[in-house]
Design a protein around this motif. Structure first.
Motif, mmCIF file in Angstrom:
data_model
loop_
_atom_site.group_PDB
_atom_site.id
_atom_site.type_symbol
_atom_site.label_atom_id
_atom_site.label_comp_id
_atom_site.label_asym_id
_atom_site.label_seq_id
_atom_site.Cartn_x
_atom_site.Cartn_y
_atom_site.Cartn_z
ATOM 1 N N ALA A 190 5.181 -55.470 -13.459
ATOM 2 C CA ALA A 190 6.179 -56.183 -12.467
ATOM 3 C C ALA A 190 5.436 -57.215 -11.651
ATOM 4 C CB ALA A 190 6.813 -54.951 -11.761
ATOM 5 N N GLN A 191 4.533 -56.996 -11.407
ATOM 6 C CA GLN A 191 3.801 -58.017 -10.539
ATOM 7 C C GLN A 191 3.433 -59.301 -11.338
ATOM 8 O OE1 GLN A 191 0.467 -57.050 -8.364
ATOM 9 N NE2 GLN A 191 0.915 -54.737 -7.774
ATOM 10 N N VAL A 192 2.992 -59.053 -12.483
ATOM 11 C CA VAL A 192 2.899 -60.530 -13.424
ATOM 12 C C VAL A 192 4.207 -60.796 -13.545
ATOM 13 C CG1 VAL A 192 2.175 -60.894 -15.741
ATOM 14 C CG2 VAL A 192 0.765 -59.378 -14.583
ATOM 15 N N LEU A 193 5.219 -60.290 -13.939
ATOM 16 C CA LEU A 193 6.701 -60.835 -14.124
ATOM 17 C C LEU A 193 7.057 -61.584 -12.981
ATOM 18 C CD1 LEU A 193 9.712 -60.687 -15.311
ATOM 19 C CD2 LEU A 193 9.833 -58.544 -13.991
ATOM 20 N N TYR A 194 6.787 -61.008 -11.584
ATOM 21 C CA TYR A 194 7.492 -61.561 -10.437
ATOM 22 C C TYR A 194 6.798 -62.725 -10.320
ATOM 23 C CZ TYR A 194 10.474 -57.422 -10.187
ATOM 24 O OH TYR A 194 11.439 -56.439 -10.432
ATOM 25 N N ARG A 195 5.360 -62.784 -10.289
ATOM 26 C CA ARG A 195 4.477 -63.881 -10.039
ATOM 27 C C ARG A 195 4.690 -65.071 -10.769
ATOM 28 N NH1 ARG A 195 -0.398 -61.541 -10.908
ATOM 29 N NH2 ARG A 195 -0.301 -60.247 -9.106
ATOM 30 N N GLY A 196 5.197 -64.623 -12.094
ATOM 31 C CA GLY A 196 5.429 -65.735 -13.013
ATOM 32 C C GLY A 196 6.954 -66.358 -12.548
ATOM 33 N N CYS A 197 7.894 -65.662 -12.061
ATOM 34 C CA CYS A 197 9.030 -66.260 -11.649
ATOM 35 C C CYS A 197 9.006 -67.021 -10.214
ATOM 36 C CB CYS A 197 9.944 -64.975 -11.383
ATOM 37 S SG CYS A 197 10.541 -64.192 -13.008
ATOM 38 N N GLY A 198 7.735 -67.032 -9.466
ATOM 39 C CA GLY A 198 7.685 -67.709 -8.263
ATOM 40 C C GLY A 198 7.737 -66.988 -6.944
ATOM 41 N N TYR A 199 7.443 -65.562 -7.287
ATOM 42 C CA TYR A 199 7.578 -64.680 -5.784
ATOM 43 C C TYR A 199 6.102 -64.491 -5.399
ATOM 44 C CZ TYR A 199 12.309 -63.696 -6.953
ATOM 45 O OH TYR A 199 13.761 -63.837 -7.048
ATOM 46 N N VAL A 200 6.261 -64.600 -4.176
ATOM 47 C CA VAL A 200 4.826 -64.631 -3.375
ATOM 48 C C VAL A 200 4.965 -63.644 -2.291
ATOM 49 C CG1 VAL A 200 4.310 -67.004 -3.873
ATOM 50 C CG2 VAL A 200 5.241 -66.431 -1.828
ATOM 51 N N ASP A 201 3.788 -63.244 -1.877
ATOM 52 C CA ASP A 201 3.578 -61.942 -0.816
ATOM 53 C C ASP A 201 3.678 -62.875 0.594
ATOM 54 O OD1 ASP A 201 2.436 -60.185 0.953
ATOM 55 O OD2 ASP A 201 1.642 -59.286 -0.637
ATOM 56 N N ILE A 202 4.622 -62.354 1.423
ATOM 57 C CA ILE A 202 4.959 -63.044 2.675
ATOM 58 C C ILE A 202 4.346 -62.432 3.760
ATOM 59 C CG2 ILE A 202 7.261 -64.019 1.863
ATOM 60 C CD1 ILE A 202 8.574 -61.539 3.215
ATOM 61 N N GLY A 203 3.323 -61.545 3.374
ATOM 62 C CA GLY A 203 2.433 -61.187 4.753
ATOM 63 C C GLY A 203 2.946 -59.931 5.273
ATOM 64 N N ILE A 204 3.813 -59.335 4.915
ATOM 65 C CA ILE A 204 4.581 -57.912 5.421
ATOM 66 C C ILE A 204 3.515 -56.761 4.984
ATOM 67 C CG2 ILE A 204 6.245 -56.314 5.334
ATOM 68 C CD1 ILE A 204 8.338 -58.329 5.083
ATOM 69 N N PRO A 205 2.914 -56.071 6.205
ATOM 70 C CA PRO A 205 1.826 -55.018 5.653
ATOM 71 C C PRO A 205 2.560 -54.082 4.648
ATOM 72 C CG PRO A 205 2.351 -55.179 8.160
ATOM 73 C CD PRO A 205 3.377 -56.062 7.350
ATOM 74 N N PRO A 206 1.761 -53.628 3.474
ATOM 75 C CA PRO A 206 2.209 -52.786 2.411
ATOM 76 C C PRO A 206 2.656 -51.602 3.171
ATOM 77 C CG PRO A 206 -0.082 -53.659 1.905
ATOM 78 C CD PRO A 206 0.189 -54.132 3.352
ATOM 79 N N GLU A 207 3.761 -51.188 2.440
ATOM 80 C CA GLU A 207 4.712 -50.207 3.065
ATOM 81 C C GLU A 207 4.474 -48.682 2.119
ATOM 82 O OE1 GLU A 207 9.567 -49.284 3.283
ATOM 83 O OE2 GLU A 207 8.654 -51.044 2.351
ATOM 84 N N HIS A 208 3.959 -47.711 2.797
ATOM 85 C CA HIS A 208 4.021 -46.374 2.094
ATOM 86 C C HIS A 208 5.015 -45.645 2.292
ATOM 87 C CE1 HIS A 208 0.761 -42.834 1.138
ATOM 88 N NE2 HIS A 208 1.619 -43.302 0.208
ATOM 89 N N VAL A 209 5.640 -45.475 0.849
ATOM 90 C CA VAL A 209 6.853 -44.626 0.858
ATOM 91 C C VAL A 209 6.572 -43.358 0.134
ATOM 92 C CG1 VAL A 209 8.678 -46.451 1.179
ATOM 93 C CG2 VAL A 209 7.343 -45.847 -1.251
ATOM 94 N N ARG A 210 6.919 -42.262 0.929
ATOM 95 C CA ARG A 210 6.401 -40.765 0.326
ATOM 96 C C ARG A 210 7.799 -39.817 0.670
ATOM 97 N NH1 ARG A 210 0.869 -38.258 1.545
ATOM 98 N NH2 ARG A 210 0.667 -36.696 -0.258
ATOM 99 N N GLY A 211 8.056 -39.169 -0.195
ATOM 100 C CA GLY A 211 9.201 -38.027 0.078
ATOM 101 C C GLY A 211 10.262 -38.043 -1.044
ATOM 102 N N THR A 212 11.395 -37.660 -0.664
ATOM 103 C CA THR A 212 12.365 -37.716 -1.746
ATOM 104 C C THR A 212 13.700 -38.498 -1.336
ATOM 105 O OG1 THR A 212 12.109 -35.197 -1.944
ATOM 106 C CG2 THR A 212 13.895 -35.830 -2.940
ATOM 107 N N ILE A 213 14.000 -39.316 -2.606
ATOM 108 C CA ILE A 213 15.071 -39.886 -2.236
ATOM 109 C C ILE A 213 16.208 -39.734 -3.289
ATOM 110 C CG2 ILE A 213 13.851 -42.365 -1.144
ATOM 111 C CD1 ILE A 213 14.097 -43.542 -3.788
ATOM 112 N N MET A 214 17.336 -39.960 -2.493
ATOM 113 C CA MET A 214 18.565 -39.163 -3.476
ATOM 114 C C MET A 214 19.253 -40.450 -4.332
ATOM 115 S SD MET A 214 18.627 -36.118 -2.911
ATOM 116 C CE MET A 214 20.189 -35.809 -3.979
ATOM 117 N N LEU A 215 19.231 -40.356 -5.440
ATOM 118 C CA LEU A 215 19.855 -41.528 -6.339
ATOM 119 C C LEU A 215 20.792 -40.839 -6.989
ATOM 120 C CD1 LEU A 215 16.436 -43.285 -7.576
ATOM 121 C CD2 LEU A 215 18.069 -44.035 -5.784
ATOM 122 N N ARG A 216 21.864 -41.699 -7.509
ATOM 123 C CA ARG A 216 22.988 -41.399 -8.214
ATOM 124 C C ARG A 216 22.454 -40.239 -9.493
ATOM 125 N NH1 ARG A 216 25.690 -42.738 -13.398
ATOM 126 N NH2 ARG A 216 23.759 -43.454 -13.811
#
Ligand SMILES: CC(C)(COP(=O)(O)OP(=O)(O)OC[C@H]1O[C@@H](n2cnc3c(N)ncnc32)[C@H](O)[C@@H]1OP(=O)(O)O)[C@@H](O)C(=O)NCCC(=O)NCCS
Length: 143
Positions: free
Chosen positions: A98-124
């Motif tokens: 996904a990183q290679v894909l998005y980099r190729g599409c022109g997306y760049v890191d905007i300097g927001i600190p990496p976000e650690h997500v942990r737990g259970t998320i409810m999806l459909r």
């Protein structure tokens, strides 16, 4: 291949082969890539400010054909049509494809600190255990 917003009467067909995990969140809509009557991949566009591209997913047998790239471009066009000047996304630190894909599409890191997500998320599709570190990338959209 054709990309169009998910129509109500296609939910069953698409949901049978792709996650549609954010369906019903009420904050955006899905774009679906089709070949004839076959759904190949989807992406959710949350119409937040800035808008966010989420749940980009292509069926394994249809990968490396440019489908995710086309879905991303279609989401960007939807944003431009609504007057947004940038599109944001979050990508896992270990999700190299996904990183290679998005980099190729022109997306760049905007300097927001990496976000650690942990737990259970409810999806459909049911509860999902997550333990990931997400990077926030953005692309400036030309008019
Ligand atoms: C990541 C994903 C969406 C890519 O879909 P795709 O339709 O295969 O992507 P594309 O064909 O548009 O790929 C464009 C470019 O991205 C890069 N890329 C895509 N998959 C890659 C892989 N597995 N390894 C390395 N580079 C990859 C390549 O540079 C590729 O261009 P190329 O095929 O000419 O070399 C797909 O692998 C997927 O559904 N993965 C699981 C879900 C996921 O991780 N989604 C992202 C959430 S942030």
């Amino acid at each position: 291949m054709e990309i169009r917003p998910l129509a109500l009467n296609d939910v069953e067909r698409v949901g049978a082969v792709l996650g549609l995990s954010r369906l019903g969140r009420g904050d955006g809509f899905y774009l679906v890539a089709w070949e004839e009557k076959e759904p190949l991949g989807h992406a959710h566009l949350a119409l937040t400010d800035p808008p966010e591209l989420q749940d980009v997913s292509v069926r394994p047998e249809h990968r490396r054909r440019g489908i995710a790239t086309a879905l991303t471009a279609a989401a960007e066009n939807e944003c431009r049509a609504r007057g947004f000047e940038r599109l944001r996304l979050k990508v896992g630190v270990e999700n190299e494809p996904a990183q290679v894909l998005y980099r190729g599409c022109g997306y760049v890191d905007i300097g927001i600190p990496p976000e650690h997500v942990r737990g259970t998320i409810m999806l459909r599709t049911g509860p999902l255990e997550v333990d990931d570190t997400l990077l926030t990338w953005e692309k400036q959209l030309d008019g």
